[in-house]
Scaffold this motif. Structure first.
Motif, PDB file in Angstrom:
ATOM      1  N   THR A 235       1.668  12.660   7.306  1.00  9.22           N
ATOM      2  CA  THR A 235       0.747  11.550   7.576  1.00  9.22           C
ATOM      3  C   THR A 235       0.250  10.976   6.254  1.00  9.22           C
ATOM      4  O   THR A 235      -0.143  11.729   5.359  1.00  9.22           O
ATOM      5  N   VAL A 236       0.269   9.652   6.148  1.00  8.37           N
ATOM      6  CA  VAL A 236      -0.196   8.948   4.957  1.00  8.37           C
ATOM      7  C   VAL A 236      -1.132   7.824   5.385  1.00  8.37           C
ATOM      8  O   VAL A 236      -0.800   7.068   6.308  1.00  8.37           O
ATOM      9  N   LEU A 237      -2.277   7.711   4.720  1.00 11.74           N
ATOM     10  CA  LEU A 237      -3.158   6.562   4.926  1.00 11.74           C
ATOM     11  C   LEU A 237      -3.232   5.791   3.613  1.00 11.74           C
ATOM     12  O   LEU A 237      -3.611   6.347   2.570  1.00 11.74           O
ATOM     13  N   ILE A 238      -2.854   4.524   3.674  1.00  9.61           N
ATOM     14  CA  ILE A 238      -2.851   3.652   2.498  1.00  9.61           C
ATOM     15  C   ILE A 238      -3.920   2.587   2.688  1.00  9.61           C
ATOM     16  O   ILE A 238      -3.879   1.832   3.667  1.00  9.61           O
ATOM     17  N   GLY A 239      -4.859   2.523   1.768  1.00  6.77           N
ATOM     18  CA  GLY A 239      -5.830   1.440   1.751  1.00  6.77           C
ATOM     19  C   GLY A 239      -5.302   0.336   0.849  1.00  6.77           C
ATOM     20  O   GLY A 239      -5.054   0.559  -0.338  1.00  6.77           O
ATOM     21  N   ALA A 240      -5.109  -0.855   1.406  1.00  6.93           N
ATOM     22  CA  ALA A 240      -4.561  -1.983   0.650  1.00  6.93           C
ATOM     23  C   ALA A 240      -5.522  -3.154   0.725  1.00  6.93           C
ATOM     24  O   ALA A 240      -6.178  -3.365   1.753  1.00  6.93           O
ATOM     25  N   SER A 241      -5.620  -3.915  -0.354  1.00  8.70           N
ATOM     26  CA  SER A 241      -6.421  -5.146  -0.340  1.00  8.70           C
ATOM     27  C   SER A 241      -5.923  -6.077  -1.436  1.00  8.70           C
ATOM     28  O   SER A 241      -5.230  -5.655  -2.364  1.00  8.70           O
ATOM     29  N   ALA A 242      -6.278  -7.345  -1.316  1.00  6.67           N
ATOM     30  CA  ALA A 242      -5.812  -8.350  -2.266  1.00  6.67           C
ATOM     31  C   ALA A 242      -6.424  -8.120  -3.634  1.00  6.67           C
ATOM     32  O   ALA A 242      -7.645  -8.029  -3.774  1.00  6.67           O
ATOM     33  N   ASN A 243      -5.574  -8.030  -4.639  1.00  2.53           N
ATOM     34  CA  ASN A 243      -6.017  -8.007  -6.023  1.00  2.53           C
ATOM     35  C   ASN A 243      -5.883  -9.420  -6.574  1.00  2.53           C
ATOM     36  O   ASN A 243      -5.726 -10.366  -5.801  1.00  2.53           O
ATOM     37  N   LEU A 244      -5.913  -9.579  -7.888  1.00  4.03           N
ATOM     38  CA  LEU A 244      -5.844 -10.900  -8.488  1.00  4.03           C
ATOM     39  C   LEU A 244      -4.403 -11.328  -8.724  1.00  4.03           C
ATOM     40  O   LEU A 244      -3.496 -10.510  -8.791  1.00  4.03           O
ATOM     41  N   ARG A 245      -4.173 -12.630  -8.826  1.00  7.51           N
ATOM     42  CA  ARG A 245      -2.886 -13.232  -9.189  1.00  7.51           C
ATOM     43  C   ARG A 245      -1.734 -12.761  -8.301  1.00  7.51           C
ATOM     44  O   ARG A 245      -0.637 -12.450  -8.768  1.00  7.51           O
ATOM     45  N   GLY A 246      -1.996 -12.682  -6.996  1.00  6.64           N
ATOM     46  CA  GLY A 246      -0.939 -12.373  -6.049  1.00  6.64           C
ATOM     47  C   GLY A 246      -0.489 -10.930  -6.033  1.00  6.64           C
ATOM     48  O   GLY A 246       0.637 -10.643  -5.602  1.00  6.64           O
ATOM     49  N   THR A 247      -1.331 -10.014  -6.490  1.00  2.61           N
ATOM     50  CA  THR A 247      -1.000  -8.596  -6.464  1.00  2.61           C
ATOM     51  C   THR A 247      -1.840  -7.890  -5.388  1.00  2.61           C
ATOM     52  O   THR A 247      -2.732  -8.483  -4.791  1.00  2.61           O
ATOM     53  N   THR A 248      -1.550  -6.606  -5.169  1.00  5.08           N
ATOM     54  CA  THR A 248      -2.226  -5.841  -4.119  1.00  5.08           C
ATOM     55  C   THR A 248      -2.699  -4.501  -4.663  1.00  5.08           C
ATOM     56  O   THR A 248      -1.928  -3.797  -5.330  1.00  5.08           O
ATOM     57  N   SER A 249      -3.947  -4.163  -4.397  1.00  5.82           N
ATOM     58  CA  SER A 249      -4.509  -2.863  -4.775  1.00  5.82           C
ATOM     59  C   SER A 249      -4.180  -1.841  -3.697  1.00  5.82           C
ATOM     60  O   SER A 249      -4.283  -2.133  -2.501  1.00  5.82           O
ATOM     61  N   LEU A 250      -3.823  -0.625  -4.116  1.00  5.57           N
ATOM     62  CA  LEU A 250      -3.523   0.459  -3.187  1.00  5.57           C
ATOM     63  C   LEU A 250      -4.292   1.716  -3.572  1.00  5.57           C
ATOM     64  O   LEU A 250      -4.478   2.007  -4.750  1.00  5.57           O
ATOM     65  N   ALA A 251      -4.709   2.453  -2.559  1.00  6.18           N
ATOM     66  CA  ALA A 251      -5.275   3.794  -2.749  1.00  6.18           C
ATOM     67  C   ALA A 251      -4.848   4.604  -1.536  1.00  6.18           C
ATOM     68  O   ALA A 251      -5.045   4.165  -0.398  1.00  6.18           O
ATOM     69  N   TRP A 252      -4.251   5.773  -1.750  1.00  2.00           N
ATOM     70  CA  TRP A 252      -3.695   6.503  -0.612  1.00  2.00           C
ATOM     71  C   TRP A 252      -3.980   7.996  -0.685  1.00  2.00           C
ATOM     72  O   TRP A 252      -4.185   8.562  -1.750  1.00  2.00           O
ATOM     73  N   ARG A 253      -3.955   8.579   0.489  1.00  2.00           N
ATOM     74  CA  ARG A 253      -4.030  10.030   0.657  1.00  2.00           C
ATOM     75  C   ARG A 253      -3.019  10.413   1.734  1.00  2.00           C
ATOM     76  O   ARG A 253      -2.829   9.662   2.699  1.00  2.00           O
ATOM     77  N   GLY A 254      -2.396  11.577   1.595  1.00  2.00           N
ATOM     78  CA  GLY A 254      -1.458  12.021   2.609  1.00  2.00           C
ATOM     79  C   GLY A 254      -1.203  13.508   2.499  1.00  2.00           C
ATOM     80  O   GLY A 254      -1.552  14.157   1.509  1.00  2.00           O
ATOM     81  N   PHE A 255      -0.549  14.059   3.513  1.00  2.00           N
ATOM     82  CA  PHE A 255      -0.303  15.496   3.556  1.00  2.00           C
ATOM     83  C   PHE A 255       0.834  15.790   4.531  1.00  2.00           C
ATOM     84  O   PHE A 255       1.180  14.957   5.378  1.00  2.00           O
TER      85      PHE A 255
END
Length: 331
Positions: A235-255
């Motif tokens: 199982t993986v949970l990825i938090g994604a949101s819009a960053n600047l200049r058309g990029t995307t921020s990610l932060a994830w946890r999984g096991f």
């Protein structure tokens, strides 16, 4: 009443007491910091005095101190609490910086952005609420060179461009149509253990499933590797949101789950060796992404239009074996 949107913006372990972290969430530049009592705060990453970033500043008893002229801002209200060049009997002017509500749950730092008021939200409403780790976790953060809307759509159309499970081949075969589950679009793809053959039997029999759960609004993506009985292996949970200049921020946890019945010896051996059971791509193969055909993501755009207004995105799904990935691990 909470009317904004909660986003996963960072991992809890990224923010030690007394430290500051620059982050971009939903296109907004934030300065996250944690006081000596362990409470996390989020301020706009701009001092209202000279508009310089606050994130290079220091955490003080009164809040976050700007590195330029030393103005200090309270984390909860954003109000200026100290200006060093004022005499102690002088009144501090009503200067303030935007402050955002923060909530921590299951190892994720959440920030509330958007119009309207809202100081708190029920724990169940936070994107990280459904995540329950069991055993060793594998976590990481990244900024990827793809727009936020495209990232969500590609997680449906071409999951293998963005995520992989070592020892597993994710196929292009969709196990049925996407289905709407609350505010999420859920899709199953067939998968097989690597080295088990890719002939006609491969098409008829998929001993594994990769299930992706993509939001219509917000950025909490769940991806799971399931066995033939639809019991979770990873199982993986990825938090994604819009960053600047058309990029995307990610932060994830999984096991990886304890269940491993039917898994090849190599897969079980990798687990015993402590190797990550998944990788999240940080460098994405643009040529491979360009070949992906728009398919299930069309349903996401249609469902979102019927429920929550969002900006449509063009996407697509074919093999993306060129995607490269790196993994951060926190013991």
């Amino acid at each position: 009443m909470t009317t904004g949107q909660w986003w996963i913006v960072a991992l809890s372990e990224q923010l030690a007491p007394g430290k500051v972290l620059a982050a971009v969430c939903n296109g907004q530049q934030l300065a996250l910091f944690r006081n000596s009592e362990g409470e996390a705060f989020a301020l706009e990453d701009r001092c209202p005095h000279r508009r310089v970033p606050l994130s290079p500043g220091q955490v003080r008893p009164g809040g976050l101190q700007c590195p330029y002229h030393g103005w200090t801002f309270d984390g909860a209200s954003g109000r200026c609490t100290d200006i060093p060049n004022l005499r102690r009997d002088e009144k501090i002017p009503p200067a303030a910086v935007a402050a955002y509500p923060v909530a921590e749950l299951n190892g994720f730092i959440h920030v509330l952005t958007g119009e309207g008021e809202g100081e708190a939200a029920p724990a169940a409403a936070l994107p990280g609420a459904a995540y329950r780790a069991s055993g060793r976790e594998y976590t990481g953060t990244a900024v990827v060179g793809i727009g936020f809307g495209h990232y969500l759509d590609l997680m449906l159309d071409g999951t293998q461009c963005l995520l992989s499970f070592p020892g597993v081949v994710i196929t292009d075969f969709f196990m049925g149509d996407p289905r709407l589950d609350g505010g999420y679009l859920v899709l199953d793809r067939g998968a097989v253990w690597a080295g088990k053959g890719v002939g006609p039997a491969f098409v008829r029999d998929h001993p594994l499933l990769v299930r992706t759960r993509v939001p219509l609004a917000g950025g909490d993506i769940t991806a799971e590797l399931l066995d033939a009985d639809e019991q979770p292996l990873v199982t993986v949970l990825i938090g994604a949101s819009a960053n600047l200049r058309g990029t995307t921020s990610l932060a994830w946890r999984g096991f990886a789950h304890e269940r491993a019945a039917g898994a090849p010896f190599g897969w079980r051996l990798r687990r015993l060796a402590g190797r990550a059971p998944f990788t999240v791509a940080q460098a994405i193969d643009a040529r491979a992404v360009a070949l992906v055909e728009a398919a299930p993501s069309r349903e996401r755009g249609g469902a979102a239009a019927r429920t929550i207004p969002i900006t449509p995105a063009i996407t697509a799904a074919a093999g993306c074996n060129g995607a490269r990935a790196q993994q951060e691990t926190f013991p």
